[in-house]
Design an enzyme around this catalytic site. Structure first.
Site, short mmCIF file in Angstrom:
data_model
loop_
_atom_site.label_atom_id
_atom_site.label_comp_id
_atom_site.label_asym_id
_atom_site.label_seq_id
_atom_site.Cartn_x
_atom_site.Cartn_y
_atom_site.Cartn_z
CD GLU A 9 -2.65 1.11 2.74
OE1 GLU A 9 -3.31 0.28 3.01
OE2 GLU A 9 -3.17 2.55 3.12
CD GLU B 177 -3.30 7.54 5.81
OE1 GLU B 177 -4.43 6.87 6.11
OE2 GLU B 177 -1.57 6.92 5.85
#
Length: 442
Positions: A277, A282
């Site tokens: 990932e 974020e």
């Protein structure tokens, strides 16, 4: 950012699984000799009187595609050990078969263990070898692959872009629908396009995602949002990947722009975090920074590898990592460019061309070779959560949902960036640059 297990498969000839065998039998510490020639399977070698002390099973790879073969190599310890018979068996003949000479053939996607049993006058010795079988039979859409990914300076050719004049659910995007937290304790329900629209904003045609609390309808009283992915439609291997974005910064808000390994699918059985990932961006709460993080499996990306989640990341305001420049007082409610530069050996994450994070990749021993495969894109705006946002606990140490929801309700009904209730994410574009010789397969 931990995510649920998403599944997709890879086009023939493009993706190669590289796996880490966690079985102790593959350690070189128990090999007295390196005999690359397989002994006969029967009849023995009684004229050689050395007692059989052990056997070791190896191969040139830990994986193969459906329909391909892999030759196993058996080493006797010592090399001149006496033996009577050799027998190979497969733990799942539906996934892979093995013949009397140790030739393995992939039958269907999954994982399998091949066992060898060697009998001798000194007793019976066994060993085993784990193999992952990849499915390459299903159409996957387009895969953009950089051919010269040795350095970032090569990524000068724009090979793919989405300017969001519309959400193309035929060739590019898929809405992931559902709730249940997605492995992160998220509180929203992701709808099938009800919370996403392409519109003009700030003089730009943008994707507009809204996270809101519903006042009526099927999800009345619940939080809803959007999670959209390019799984099975568009994937990338190496390059410079960038999105121009702005979004709300509210208590318990969690927007993200990220990627998952395209091998994360039911056919190949490569689950998270073995698929890898890449979190390009974020953001949580009203923080004045964003985060970039890589997640992978520390024991390897083989489907049969033991689970060992590993991660490494940094925030854009960090200044204690040598050689990186912090981005001070980042206002995420204004337009910024968030991206990553992904070569064969490292991944860098940046804001407005300021690199604040870097990690080396491509090591089969620690599982970071999962980042040497294609990845697909994801955009989502989560509401609440437990794996990235600071936890809110009661006096017994349990999650305090009542307090968390009260914090969300205090702002999610306010007018946000667009003047209407809800939290907003605007995406002007996503662009991908690779080298001049990059290829597109489908």
């Amino acid at each position: 950012m931990k995510k649920t297990l998403l599944f997709t498969i890879i086009l023939a000839g493009v993706l190669f699984f590289s796996c880490d065998n966690s079985s102790s039998n593959n350690s070189s510490d128990n090999q007295d000799n390196n005999n690359t020639e397989n002994p006969g399977t029967s009849g023995g070698n009684e004229e050689q009187k050395a007692p059989l002390k052990g056997v070791v099973l190896t191969a040139d790879s830990y994986d193969l595609y459906v329909g391909e073969t892999l030759q196993l190599k058996l080493t006797l310890q010592p090399k001149n050990a006496q033996y009577n018979t050799i027998k190979y068996t497969s733990t799942n003949k539906n996934v892979a078969t093995v013949d009397e000479n140790g030739l393995v053939k992939g039958k269907k996607a999954g994982s399998v263990t091949i066992k060898v049993t060697v009998t001798s006058e000194n007793g019976t010795k066994t060993d085993s070898y784990d193999i992952g079988i990849g499915n390459v039979e299903k159409f996957l859409g387009k895969i953009y692959e950089a051919k010269d990914a040795s350095k970032a300076d090569n990524f000068t050719k724009l090979v793919w872009t989405d300017d969001f004049t519309n959400v193309d659910t035929t060739n590019t995007w898929e809405y992931e629908v559902g709730g249940g937290g997605f492995g992160n304790g998220e509180l929203e329900y992701y709808t099938e396009g009800d919370n996403a629209v392409c519109e003009t904003y700030d003089g730009k045609t943008c994707l507009h995602i809204t996270a809101r609390k519903e006042t009526s309808g099927e999800h009345a009283g619940e939080y809803t949002s959007t999670r959209m992915i390019t799984r099975d439609k568009v994937s990338f291997k190496y390059g410079k990947i960038e999105a121009k974005m702005k979004f709300s910064a509210k208590e318990r808000s969690w927007p993200a722009f990220w990627m998952l390994g395209a091998v994360n699918n039911e056919s190949t059985n490569v689950s998270w975090p073995k698929c890898g990932e890449i979190d390009i961006m974020e953001h949580g709460n009203d923080f004045d920074y964003v985060n970039g993080t890589l997640h992978w499996n520390g024991t390897g990306c083989n489907p049969s590898a033991k689970y060992k989640h590993a991660e490494y990341g940094n925030s854009s305001k960090q200044s204690d990592i040598a050689g990186f420049t912090p981005v001070a007082n980042l206002d995420v409610t204004e337009w910024h460019r968030y991206g990553c530069i992904w070569t064969e050996t490292k991944i860098q994450v940046y804001v407005d061309d300021i690199v604040y994070y870097e990690m080396g990749i491509g090591n089969e021993g620690n599982g970071t070779n999962c980042f040497n495969k294609p990845f697909f894109l994801l955009l989502n705006f989560a509401v609440g959560g437990t794996n990235f946002l600071p936890k809110i606990l009661d006096d017994k140490g349990n999650r305090d949902l009542a307090t968390e929801k009260s914090l969300i309700d205090a702002t999610i009904t306010d007018n946000s960036l667009d003047g209407n209730p809800g939290w907003d994410m605007y995406v002007d574009y996503i662009k991908v640059w690779q080298d001049e010789n990059a290829t597109v397969t489908q």
